[in-house]
Design a protein around this motif. Structure first.
Motif, PDB file in Angstrom:
ATOM      1  N   GLU A  15       0.990  -1.209  -0.025  1.00 36.04           N
ATOM      2  CA  GLU A  15      -0.027  -0.211  -0.127  1.00 36.04           C
ATOM      3  C   GLU A  15       0.867   1.306  -0.026  1.00 36.04           C
ATOM      4  OE1 GLU A  15      -0.283  -2.413   2.299  1.00 36.04           O
ATOM      5  OE2 GLU A  15      -2.370  -3.136   2.292  1.00 36.04           O
ATOM      6  N   GLY A  16       2.194   1.123   0.153  1.00 34.94           N
ATOM      7  CA  GLY A  16       3.054   2.116   0.237  1.00 34.94           C
ATOM      8  C   GLY A  16       4.038   2.225   1.364  1.00 34.94           C
ATOM      9  N   ARG A  17       4.654   3.389   1.552  1.00 28.70           N
ATOM     10  CA  ARG A  17       5.821   3.349   2.550  1.00 28.70           C
ATOM     11  C   ARG A  17       5.296   4.046   3.728  1.00 28.70           C
ATOM     12  NH1 ARG A  17      11.708   4.090   0.551  1.00 28.70           N
ATOM     13  NH2 ARG A  17      11.912   2.107   1.317  1.00 28.70           N
ATOM     14  N   TYR A  18       5.437   3.398   4.855  1.00 26.53           N
ATOM     15  CA  TYR A  18       4.901   3.960   6.275  1.00 26.53           C
ATOM     16  C   TYR A  18       6.167   4.166   7.261  1.00 26.53           C
ATOM     17  CZ  TYR A  18       0.314   3.151   4.177  1.00 26.53           C
ATOM     18  OH  TYR A  18      -0.765   2.761   3.363  1.00 26.53           O
ATOM     19  N   TYR A  19       5.963   5.326   7.960  1.00 29.76           N
ATOM     20  CA  TYR A  19       6.954   5.380   9.237  1.00 29.76           C
ATOM     21  C   TYR A  19       6.183   5.607  10.491  1.00 29.76           C
ATOM     22  CZ  TYR A  19      10.541   6.283   5.692  1.00 29.76           C
ATOM     23  OH  TYR A  19      11.311   6.093   4.460  1.00 29.76           O
ATOM     24  N   LEU A  20       6.958   4.718  11.183  1.00 34.35           N
ATOM     25  CA  LEU A  20       6.421   4.954  12.773  1.00 34.35           C
ATOM     26  C   LEU A  20       7.382   5.760  13.365  1.00 34.35           C
ATOM     27  CD1 LEU A  20       4.831   4.431  15.430  1.00 34.35           C
ATOM     28  CD2 LEU A  20       6.337   2.247  15.842  1.00 34.35           C
ATOM     29  N   ARG A  21       7.292   6.966  14.066  1.00 34.16           N
ATOM     30  CA  ARG A  21       8.108   7.811  14.673  1.00 34.16           C
ATOM     31  C   ARG A  21       7.800   8.009  16.154  1.00 34.16           C
ATOM     32  NH1 ARG A  21       9.574  13.145  11.129  1.00 34.16           N
ATOM     33  NH2 ARG A  21      11.254  11.762  10.629  1.00 34.16           N
ATOM     34  N   ILE A  22       8.899   8.044  16.694  1.00 36.64           N
ATOM     35  CA  ILE A  22       8.840   8.354  18.225  1.00 36.64           C
ATOM     36  C   ILE A  22       9.625   9.611  18.582  1.00 36.64           C
ATOM     37  CG2 ILE A  22       8.970   7.745  20.697  1.00 36.64           C
ATOM     38  CD1 ILE A  22       8.673   4.487  19.630  1.00 36.64           C
ATOM     39  N   GLN A  23       9.313  10.630  18.945  1.00 45.92           N
ATOM     40  CA  GLN A  23      10.047  11.897  19.179  1.00 45.92           C
ATOM     41  C   GLN A  23      10.315  12.183  20.674  1.00 45.92           C
ATOM     42  OE1 GLN A  23       7.405  14.283  16.684  1.00 45.92           O
ATOM     43  NE2 GLN A  23       9.389  14.853  15.290  1.00 45.92           N
ATOM     44  N   GLY A  24      11.402  12.760  20.867  1.00 45.13           N
ATOM     45  CA  GLY A  24      11.328  13.179  22.310  1.00 45.13           C
ATOM     46  C   GLY A  24      12.269  14.592  22.325  1.00 45.13           C
ATOM     47  N   TYR A  25      12.249  15.125  23.664  1.00 44.36           N
ATOM     48  CA  TYR A  25      13.008  16.309  23.907  1.00 44.36           C
ATOM     49  C   TYR A  25      13.634  16.169  25.126  1.00 44.36           C
ATOM     50  CZ  TYR A  25       8.908  17.420  26.997  1.00 44.36           C
ATOM     51  OH  TYR A  25       8.092  17.523  27.894  1.00 44.36           O
TER      52      TYR A  25
END
Length: 120
Positions: A48-58
Protein backbone atom coordinates in the motif's frame (compact mmCIF):
# COMPACT_ATOMS: atom_id res chain seq x y z
CA UNK A 1 -1.90 9.51 12.83
CA UNK A 2 -1.11 10.17 16.44
CA UNK A 3 -1.07 7.28 18.93
CA UNK A 4 -2.46 8.86 22.08
CA UNK A 5 -2.41 7.48 25.61
CA UNK A 6 0.20 4.82 24.89
CA UNK A 7 1.95 5.68 28.14
CA UNK A 8 5.16 6.55 26.30
CA UNK A 9 4.31 10.26 26.56
CA UNK A 10 4.65 9.92 30.36
CA UNK A 11 8.16 8.47 30.29
CA UNK A 12 11.52 10.15 30.75
CA UNK A 13 14.62 8.04 30.21
CA UNK A 14 18.36 8.04 29.65
CA UNK A 15 19.27 8.62 26.00
CA UNK A 16 21.72 5.72 25.74
CA UNK A 17 19.22 3.23 27.17
CA UNK A 18 16.53 4.61 24.84
CA UNK A 19 18.84 4.15 21.86
CA UNK A 20 19.28 0.47 22.80
CA UNK A 21 15.57 -0.24 23.29
CA UNK A 22 14.55 1.58 20.13
CA UNK A 23 17.23 -0.18 18.07
CA UNK A 24 16.10 -3.57 19.44
CA UNK A 25 12.63 -2.75 18.06
CA UNK A 26 13.79 -1.55 14.65
CA UNK A 27 13.64 2.20 15.32
CA UNK A 28 16.73 4.21 14.44
CA UNK A 29 17.86 7.67 15.49
CA UNK A 30 20.75 8.02 13.02
CA UNK A 31 21.34 11.72 12.33
CA UNK A 32 17.86 12.78 13.36
CA UNK A 33 18.69 14.80 16.45
CA UNK A 34 19.91 18.12 17.63
CA UNK A 35 21.10 19.09 21.09
CA UNK A 36 17.55 19.32 22.45
CA UNK A 37 15.52 16.75 20.45
CA UNK A 38 15.58 13.18 19.15
CA UNK A 39 13.56 11.31 16.55
CA UNK A 40 13.37 7.55 16.18
CA UNK A 41 11.91 6.11 12.96
CA UNK A 42 10.95 2.69 11.68
CA UNK A 43 10.11 2.09 8.03
CA UNK A 44 7.30 -0.23 6.97
CA UNK A 45 7.48 -0.93 3.23
CA UNK A 46 4.08 -2.40 2.28
CA UNK A 47 2.25 -2.95 -0.99
CA UNK A 48 0.00 0.00 0.00
CA UNK A 49 3.02 2.28 0.30
CA UNK A 50 5.83 3.32 2.61
CA UNK A 51 4.95 4.16 6.20
CA UNK A 52 7.00 5.46 9.10
CA UNK A 53 6.45 4.95 12.81
CA UNK A 54 8.03 7.92 14.55
CA UNK A 55 8.77 8.44 18.24
CA UNK A 56 10.06 11.86 19.19
CA UNK A 57 11.40 13.26 22.42
CA UNK A 58 13.01 16.35 23.87
CA UNK A 59 15.77 16.90 26.39
CA UNK A 60 14.80 17.68 29.97
CA UNK A 61 18.36 17.34 31.22
CA UNK A 62 21.78 17.18 29.59
CA UNK A 63 22.89 17.23 25.97
CA UNK A 64 22.09 14.79 23.16
CA UNK A 65 25.37 15.54 21.36
CA UNK A 66 27.39 14.52 24.42
CA UNK A 67 25.32 11.31 24.76
CA UNK A 68 24.37 12.39 28.28
CA UNK A 69 20.72 13.38 28.28
CA UNK A 70 17.38 12.53 29.82
CA UNK A 71 14.67 12.45 27.17
CA UNK A 72 10.95 13.13 27.64
CA UNK A 73 9.09 11.05 25.07
CA UNK A 74 6.10 12.36 23.12
CA UNK A 75 3.05 10.79 21.47
CA UNK A 76 4.18 8.44 18.67
CA UNK A 77 3.13 9.16 15.08
CA UNK A 78 2.41 7.03 12.04
CA UNK A 79 2.84 8.65 8.65
CA UNK A 80 2.68 7.75 4.98
CA UNK A 81 5.52 8.73 2.67
CA UNK A 82 4.75 10.50 -0.60
CA UNK A 83 7.60 10.91 -3.05
CA UNK A 84 9.03 13.55 -3.40
CA UNK A 85 7.09 15.57 -0.82
CA UNK A 86 7.75 13.65 2.38
CA UNK A 87 5.72 12.06 5.16
CA UNK A 88 2.11 12.99 5.92
CA UNK A 89 0.66 12.31 9.38
CA UNK A 90 -2.81 13.82 8.86
CA UNK A 91 -6.11 12.37 9.92
CA UNK A 92 -7.16 12.19 6.26
CA UNK A 93 -4.56 9.50 5.58
CA UNK A 94 -5.48 5.83 5.26
CA UNK A 95 -3.44 3.41 7.36
CA UNK A 96 -3.87 -0.36 6.94
CA UNK A 97 -5.47 -1.90 10.05
CA UNK A 98 -2.78 -4.59 10.23
CA UNK A 99 -0.09 -1.89 10.27
CA UNK A 100 -1.86 0.06 13.01
CA UNK A 101 -2.19 -3.11 15.10
CA UNK A 102 1.46 -3.98 14.53
CA UNK A 103 2.50 -0.47 15.61
CA UNK A 104 0.30 -0.60 18.72
CA UNK A 105 1.91 -3.90 19.74
CA UNK A 106 5.38 -2.51 19.05
CA UNK A 107 4.67 0.61 21.14
CA UNK A 108 3.37 -1.51 24.00
CA UNK A 109 6.52 -3.66 23.89
CA UNK A 110 8.75 -0.58 23.83
CA UNK A 111 6.91 0.91 26.81
CA UNK A 112 7.35 -2.27 28.85
CA UNK A 113 11.11 -2.24 28.13
CA UNK A 114 11.55 1.44 29.05
CA UNK A 115 9.43 1.50 32.22
CA UNK A 116 11.97 -0.33 34.43
CA UNK A 117 14.59 2.41 33.93
CA UNK A 118 12.30 5.41 33.36
CA UNK A 119 12.69 8.44 35.60
CA UNK A 120 9.91 10.19 37.45
Amino acid sequence: MKFEKTGLENLKADLNRLDEVMSDHGLVREGQWDYDRVTYDRLFDLKEGRYYLRIQGYTVEGDVGAHKAVIQLMDPLLGKHYYPHGVEYGEGEHFPKTLVSQCEKLLSDIKSKIEPFAQQ
